[in-house]
Design a protein around this motif. Structure first.
Motif, PDB file in Angstrom:
ATOM      1  N   TYR A  81       1.229   4.057  -2.992  1.00  0.00           N
ATOM      2  CA  TYR A  81       0.969   5.476  -2.727  1.00  0.00           C
ATOM      3  C   TYR A  81       2.127   6.346  -3.207  1.00  0.00           C
ATOM      4  CZ  TYR A  81       0.442   9.864  -0.227  1.00  0.00           C
ATOM      5  OH  TYR A  81       0.363  11.197   0.080  1.00  0.00           O
ATOM      6  N   GLN A 120      -8.773   3.617  -2.621  1.00  0.00           N
ATOM      7  CA  GLN A 120      -8.190   4.942  -2.425  1.00  0.00           C
ATOM      8  C   GLN A 120      -7.587   5.489  -3.708  1.00  0.00           C
ATOM      9  OE1 GLN A 120      -5.403   4.267   0.786  1.00  0.00           O
ATOM     10  NE2 GLN A 120      -6.857   5.127   2.259  1.00  0.00           N
ATOM     11  N   LEU A 129      -5.371   9.205  -5.251  1.00  0.00           N
ATOM     12  CA  LEU A 129      -4.676  10.449  -4.965  1.00  0.00           C
ATOM     13  C   LEU A 129      -5.323  11.526  -5.830  1.00  0.00           C
ATOM     14  CD1 LEU A 129      -2.239  11.933  -3.633  1.00  0.00           C
ATOM     15  CD2 LEU A 129      -1.020  11.487  -5.758  1.00  0.00           C
ATOM     16  N   THR A 146      -5.428  12.267  -0.278  1.00  0.00           N
ATOM     17  CA  THR A 146      -5.850  10.895  -0.506  1.00  0.00           C
ATOM     18  C   THR A 146      -7.364  10.857  -0.350  1.00  0.00           C
ATOM     19  OG1 THR A 146      -3.785  10.059   0.390  1.00  0.00           O
ATOM     20  CG2 THR A 146      -5.597   8.509   0.263  1.00  0.00           C
ATOM     21  N   GLN A 198       0.831  -1.206   0.000  1.00  0.00           N
ATOM     22  CA  GLN A 198       0.000   0.000   0.000  1.00  0.00           C
ATOM     23  C   GLN A 198       0.867   1.258   0.000  1.00  0.00           C
ATOM     24  OE1 GLN A 198      -3.212  -0.096  -0.344  1.00  0.00           O
ATOM     25  NE2 GLN A 198      -3.945   1.874   0.295  1.00  0.00           N
ATOM     26  N   THR A 199       1.899   1.278   0.827  1.00  0.00           N
ATOM     27  CA  THR A 199       2.782   2.433   0.905  1.00  0.00           C
ATOM     28  C   THR A 199       3.555   2.619  -0.395  1.00  0.00           C
ATOM     29  OG1 THR A 199       2.989   2.095   3.286  1.00  0.00           O
ATOM     30  CG2 THR A 199       4.652   3.485   2.244  1.00  0.00           C
ATOM     31  N   CYS A 207       2.286   9.206  -6.075  1.00  0.00           N
ATOM     32  CA  CYS A 207       2.770  10.561  -5.754  1.00  0.00           C
ATOM     33  C   CYS A 207       3.879  10.981  -6.713  1.00  0.00           C
ATOM     34  CB  CYS A 207       3.265  10.629  -4.315  1.00  0.00           C
ATOM     35  SG  CYS A 207       1.951  10.714  -3.101  1.00  0.00           S
TER      36      CYS A 207
END
Length: 187
Positions: free
Chosen positions: A53, A117, A119, A169, A49-50, A57
């Motif tokens: 993300y 989710q 961004l 987010t 997940q990180t 980004c």
């Protein structure tokens, strides 16, 4: 016969304690193993997940950099504010994951990084008159556009052509609680 009874009880009870102790150690090691596997699985999911993300980004930052460079080219190419915003509109409407709002002169870059989710980056696009005689008037126009946006209560990170209004987010799915296990309600 009493000696045999004493001999059996002398060796049998410690043997039972030894068996019980070994059994307890086996159970504790199995519980520890199960917990460590669960922690590994949880850590792996968190890492995925990180990583997703930060990859999104990075893509958004690259998009912003490309947009600023493209807008600089449009500034030099356009003769009027209307022509400039028409070039911007055509460009951003052709981009994937981007919505252009021509009334507010903002672009919203939205990119999903999981099933639930995304961004969302909102970018304001500014017009600065490149044909002005003095660079002071260019800076003043840019500063006025930025200060107007700040005065509107928005957080802005900007260049003289574009500014990031928000970087968030966004949850894209409804939360569905797990009701599969019945819970005692005191009835």
């Amino acid at each position: 016969m009493k000696e045999k009874n004493h001999l059996f009880s002398a060796t049998g009870i410690p043997s039972l304690f030894l068996i019980f102790g070994v059994l307890m150690l086996v159970i504790l090691s199995l519980l520890g193993y199960g917990t460590s596997r669960q922690d590994l699985r949880s850590s792996s999911l968190s890492l995925e997940q990180t990583s997703a993300y930060y990859n999104v980004c990075s893509e958004a930052a690259d998009f912003y950099s490309e947009l600023v460079q493209t807008l600089e080219g449009f500034q030099a190419q356009a003769k009027s504010e209307r022509a400039y915003y028409q070039l911007v509109s055509d460009y951003l409407n052709s981009q994937e994951n981007v919505e252009w709002n021509s009334e507010e002169h903002t672009a919203e870059y939205v990119r999903a990084f999981s099933d639930t989710q995304s961004l969302a980056v909102k970018i304001a696009v500014f017009w600065t008159d490149c044909t002005a005689d003095s660079t002071a008037s260019d800076n003043a126009a840019s500063d006025n556009a930025v200060s107007d946006t700040i005065n509107a209560g928005l957080d802005v990170t900007s260049s003289n052509i574009a500014g990031i209004l928000s970087w968030n987010t966004v949850v894209t799915a409804d939360w569905n609680p797990d009701n599969s296990q019945s819970v005692y309600k005191g009835e």
